[in-house]
Design a protein around this motif. Structure first.
Motif, PDB file in Angstrom:
ATOM      1  N   LYS A  46      -4.593   7.212  -2.521  1.00 12.30           N
ATOM      2  CA  LYS A  46      -4.314   5.950  -1.744  1.00 12.30           C
ATOM      3  C   LYS A  46      -4.210   4.840  -2.798  1.00 12.30           C
ATOM      4  CE  LYS A  46      -6.283   8.483   2.177  1.00 12.30           C
ATOM      5  NZ  LYS A  46      -5.133   8.415   3.232  1.00 12.30           N
ATOM      6  N   LEU A  47      -3.293   4.053  -2.715  1.00 15.23           N
ATOM      7  CA  LEU A  47      -3.395   3.018  -3.768  1.00 15.23           C
ATOM      8  C   LEU A  47      -2.845   1.545  -2.899  1.00 15.23           C
ATOM      9  CD1 LEU A  47      -1.180   5.358  -5.973  1.00 15.23           C
ATOM     10  CD2 LEU A  47      -3.448   4.438  -6.563  1.00 15.23           C
ATOM     11  N   SER A  48      -3.081   0.792  -3.684  1.00 19.81           N
ATOM     12  CA  SER A  48      -2.506  -0.609  -3.316  1.00 19.81           C
ATOM     13  C   SER A  48      -2.166  -1.600  -4.572  1.00 19.81           C
ATOM     14  CB  SER A  48      -3.094  -1.397  -2.264  1.00 19.81           C
ATOM     15  OG  SER A  48      -4.348  -2.133  -3.091  1.00 19.81           O
ATOM     16  N   GLU A  96      -5.006  -0.899  -7.431  1.00 11.72           N
ATOM     17  CA  GLU A  96      -6.130  -0.321  -7.218  1.00 11.72           C
ATOM     18  C   GLU A  96      -6.035   0.871  -6.591  1.00 11.72           C
ATOM     19  OE1 GLU A  96      -9.078  -1.870  -7.538  1.00 11.72           O
ATOM     20  OE2 GLU A  96      -8.897  -3.932  -7.256  1.00 11.72           O
ATOM     21  N   VAL A  97      -6.973   1.967  -6.873  1.00  8.03           N
ATOM     22  CA  VAL A  97      -7.086   3.185  -6.013  1.00  8.03           C
ATOM     23  C   VAL A  97      -8.115   3.050  -4.937  1.00  8.03           C
ATOM     24  CG1 VAL A  97      -7.458   5.783  -6.370  1.00  8.03           C
ATOM     25  CG2 VAL A  97      -6.673   4.273  -8.332  1.00  8.03           C
ATOM     26  N   HIS A  98      -7.903   3.479  -3.869  1.00  5.55           N
ATOM     27  CA  HIS A  98      -8.781   3.113  -2.813  1.00  5.55           C
ATOM     28  C   HIS A  98      -9.494   4.634  -2.381  1.00  5.55           C
ATOM     29  CE1 HIS A  98      -7.296  -0.757  -2.549  1.00  5.55           C
ATOM     30  NE2 HIS A  98      -6.110  -0.494  -2.194  1.00  5.55           N
ATOM     31  N   GLY A  99      -8.907   5.707  -2.832  1.00  5.98           N
ATOM     32  CA  GLY A  99      -9.489   6.835  -2.349  1.00  5.98           C
ATOM     33  C   GLY A  99      -8.464   8.060  -2.905  1.00  5.98           C
ATOM     34  N   LEU A 100      -8.979   9.179  -3.041  1.00  9.29           N
ATOM     35  CA  LEU A 100      -8.295  10.403  -3.747  1.00  9.29           C
ATOM     36  C   LEU A 100      -8.746  11.516  -2.743  1.00  9.29           C
ATOM     37  CD1 LEU A 100      -8.733   9.338  -6.953  1.00  9.29           C
ATOM     38  CD2 LEU A 100      -7.053  11.121  -6.858  1.00  9.29           C
ATOM     39  N   VAL A 141     -10.330  -0.694   0.200  1.00 10.13           N
ATOM     40  CA  VAL A 141     -11.454  -0.861  -0.113  1.00 10.13           C
ATOM     41  C   VAL A 141     -11.820  -0.689  -1.691  1.00 10.13           C
ATOM     42  CG1 VAL A 141     -12.561  -0.543   1.862  1.00 10.13           C
ATOM     43  CG2 VAL A 141     -12.269   1.559   0.476  1.00 10.13           C
ATOM     44  N   LEU A 192     -12.914   4.324  -9.031  1.00  9.73           N
ATOM     45  CA  LEU A 192     -11.982   5.423  -9.172  1.00  9.73           C
ATOM     46  C   LEU A 192     -11.040   5.373 -10.202  1.00  9.73           C
ATOM     47  CD1 LEU A 192     -11.494   5.690  -5.173  1.00  9.73           C
ATOM     48  CD2 LEU A 192     -12.199   7.336  -6.898  1.00  9.73           C
ATOM     49  N   THR A 211       0.983  -1.245   0.074  1.00 11.64           N
ATOM     50  CA  THR A 211       0.022   0.123  -0.031  1.00 11.64           C
ATOM     51  C   THR A 211       0.834   1.177  -0.035  1.00 11.64           C
ATOM     52  OG1 THR A 211      -0.349   0.127   2.458  1.00 11.64           O
ATOM     53  CG2 THR A 211      -1.893  -1.212   1.179  1.00 11.64           C
ATOM     54  N   TYR A 238     -11.883   5.634   0.309  1.00 13.73           N
ATOM     55  CA  TYR A 238     -11.592   5.885   1.502  1.00 13.73           C
ATOM     56  C   TYR A 238     -10.628   7.141   1.559  1.00 13.73           C
ATOM     57  CZ  TYR A 238      -9.058   5.529   5.911  1.00 13.73           C
ATOM     58  OH  TYR A 238      -8.340   5.555   7.108  1.00 13.73           O
ATOM     59  N   ASN A 251     -13.140  -0.828 -10.519  1.00 15.55           N
ATOM     60  CA  ASN A 251     -12.869   0.125  -9.672  1.00 15.55           C
ATOM     61  C   ASN A 251     -13.326   1.370 -10.186  1.00 15.55           C
ATOM     62  OD1 ASN A 251     -11.505   2.178  -8.279  1.00 15.55           O
ATOM     63  ND2 ASN A 251     -10.016   0.596  -7.491  1.00 15.55           N
TER      64      ASN A 251
END
Lengths: 457, 457
Positions: A325-327, A301-305, B317, B225, A200, B309, B223
């Motif tokens: 926010k990536l993983s 994946e992008v989990h949030g910006l 997520v 995003l 992450t 997130y 996804n």
């Protein structure tokens, strides 16, 4: 089937009241690891778990760590005998009584159904293995059995590696069984032999000190959000999910057709998968392809910006900075640190002032799906549940598995007993006697298999 | 210079105490339009403004709307005479006393400096024009002068168009002067002859009903995003800002070299621009290019992304939906509705389940920079401040300008008096006597110019 198992069915039937009593006692202690207010309950859980181990004929000790203790239980048949270590955790998720039909911290028995927080995750499986160990101890099976019961699994096992390091050779074992996983379908046992790894990280673009008015600055001002969108689109095809970072997948061990056949044989069903996760559309509707993607392929994946305006409507600001926010989920044999460095260098080569910061890294895990330990697991499952298990991989990551794999240098086999319907982490979590009874038979079979091995040289 | 202006300097000098008294009275009424708690102050502002108009020799009426009233003041020399309408607003931004060195709603006079909320935005310029009108009225100049003082400008003029429609032919005019703009540099007068338009919209991708765990679903789950990042990158080059939607710029009226020369002549300075807006880097460091981009080019901006997130660290997520908040600034002769349809169709052709929803649309404005009204404005500025103004465009959008342009069918000229240092919307907002004195001379010159015109046929 070894002759020694002849009286096992009668033992299992007879042990049901004891199993239910022990599960009720454990469920009644609300050891919620995420909530510091439950610290005393975690301590009570540890003490009571040690008492249960002793009651079953094992030695037990509560090992302190910088956080919550780890409970170790042992039956030692002799230093020349094979050793099996069984990992479970006894801490639980929080429970909101308003969402439950029964009281979460009181075991409610309804026929075969055992409802209560922790009943399936992971107190029920832990006690299932204990009932099996009690059988082995009473019959003085020539096998060493060790329990490792963690109390911080639900908060990411922050002190587990330190515990394993501190214990050192005292944890020496031939095989580890982790009984904290879920079958993919109710009617088909499954053994997870792989876990995806995880890296992450966050990418930040900063171009100023405060929000500006896009009327006054727009066009000349760099927009951190469009730049992050561009970085994301350079790293991953947004629709297919194909990862575009050169070299990203170079070390990926390809999944074989035989493995994919096993994934499909697990009873996995795309419609059930979509319903379970509330997904209304997928990147692929093909069962084999979905399984390949969630079990054996890396992700980006992008989990949030964060950055910019997120209230109602549109506010025409150009933000001074934005962070994605990536993983990446990783598969064998990707190295999380190496993958992170590759992604970071790819981004910063194109965007020199992008800040790319690692948050966390977990390696992928690939355990045996063939060989003596996996075959013994498969035979035990078939003996107990009447069907050979499907060998599948888990798409998520379990830190404790990696820690034990790395430090104990023994194969780690995920021999879980929970069903998809049991509600891991959900309200009305439950376990059931069929899985417990099968589980006792499964562990006993495994112990007998090890006991039949020749003594060490 | 007309002979009639011979006594103007003496008038300006003599009017200073009256100007300061009137400004102090208006600043003392905290007419914050964004705060419903100040509704009574808005009403008091209207009544006091009407009294000031009458005190200066004009007729005044407070015209109710569905929201706050509009104050109209008139000096009518005759139906055959030219008519000039001067627009200002008397509502103000909120003020946090903790951020001010003086009390925001008490005019603090420090030499030439007049500090107080609304002093430069827009009470000071309104009263500057009023002092000029009082001179014209007292001398019975043969020109009709109308003031339109709005009380909802700071909240987007929600009822201004209805007011203009309801007034109908009573607002007939030959020219409109809007005195609510800012010079680009303190030492060079500027007249804005254009405004960018604006279309704001949201794009949403929805693929499920709830957050899912990227370990369990990642790879198969869409996804939202990454898909939004892809849509953004298809619409705009994220680094250069070049708009990639085909046809987007087809109707753009190219800016001429002569216009760009004027932009540069405004005294605009890249370093000052960056410092004023807190920008640490730009898409271009070239003065001419920065001006072209903010004054005469369309934009495609992301203002925020919601979904996923946004707390500390990274939570793995996959969100079920995500929304991008977007806008395009538009330049003559782009039509906001047509541009929106173009962008929407471009996105949905590639991403059929993307939802693209219009929020608001404002047309761009291009007023005269040559011709009799612009030349008269230029001459008035030169007379008053000793320098010919630079003709520039404003990168933002002013709804009231579009409304008056559309409904009054008269050229709208932005003849503002504020300086960049005056602090529009900022703490310690102020105005100064040099700008007021020059402004009185400027407006009187403009009135004389109109008065010298022949009577209507």
């Amino acid at each position: 089937m070894p002759d020694a198992l002849e009286d096992l069915n009668a033992y299992v039937d007879a042990s049901r009241p004891e199993f239910e009593r022990r599960l009720a006692e454990l469920v009644a202690i609300p050891g919620v690891s995420a909530d510091p207010a439950h610290a005393a309950d975690i301590a009570r859980t540890a003490e009571h778990a040690a008492a249960l181990l002793r009651d079953a004929g094992l030695a037990a000790r509560v090992v302190p760590t910088a956080g919550s203790p780890v409970v170790v239980g042992e039956y030692l048949a002799g230093p020349d005998r094979p050793t099996v270590t069984i990992y479970n955790h006894l801490d639980v998720q929080p429970a909101d009584p308003a969402q439950w039909r029964t009281e979460p911290f009181r075991l409610t028995v309804d026929g075969e159904r055992y409802a209560g927080r922790g009943s399936t995750d992971d107190k029920g499986p832990a006690l299932t293995a204990l009932q099996a160990a009690q059988y082995a101890v009473a019959r003085a099976l020539p096998v060493n059995i060790r329990f490792v019961w963690e109390l911080e699994e639900e908060i990411g096992s922050p002190n587990f590696e330190a515990f394993v390091r501190a214990e050192g050779s005292r944890l020496r074992t031939d095989v580890v069984l982790v009984s904290d996983s879920i079958w993919i379908a109710a009617d088909r046992p499954a053994i997870d032999y792989g876990l995806r790894g995880l890296v992450t990280f966050e990418v930040t673009i900063e171009t100023g000190t405060n929000d500006t008015h896009s009327g006054l600055t727009g066009g000349a001002a760099r927009n951190p959000l469009t730049e992050l969108a561009g970085i994301i689109s350079e790293c991953v095809d947004p629709v297919s999910g194909r990862i575009l970072v050169p070299g990203f997948a170079d070390t990926v061990a390809p999944v074989t057709d035989e493995e994919l056949d096993d994934f499909v044989a697990s009873g996995f069903d795309v419609a059930t998968f979509m319903a379970a996760h509330g997904l209304t559309s997928l990147r692929s509707a093909d069962t084999r392809e979905v399984l390949r993607r969630v079990m054996a392929e890396p992700t980006f994946e992008v989990h949030g910006l964060t950055g910019g305006y997120t209230g109602p409507g549109v506010k025409t600001v150009v933000p001074p900075r934005a962070t994605a926010k990536l993983s990446a989920r990783l598969v064998p044999h990707q190295d999380p640190q190496a993958v992170f460095a590759l992604v970071r260098d790819f981004i910063t080569a194109r965007h020199p002032d992008a800040r790319v910061e690692l948050e966390a890294a977990l390696a992928p895990y690939l355990g045996p799906r063939t060989g003596p330990y996996a075959e013994a697991a498969s035979a035990a499952v078939e003996y107990a549940f009447g069907r050979r298990p499907a060998f599948v991989r888990e798409g998520g990551s379990i830190g404790a598995v990696l820690t034990m794999d790395q430090h104990l240098r023994a194969p780690v086999i995920l021999l879980g007993l929970s069903l998809p319907s049991h509600g891991y982490h959900a309200p009305n979590e439950h376990y059931d006697w069929t899985q417990a009874a099968g589980g006792i038979r499964m562990f006993v079979h495994y112990f007998h298999h090890l006991a039949a091995r020749p003594a060490r040289a």
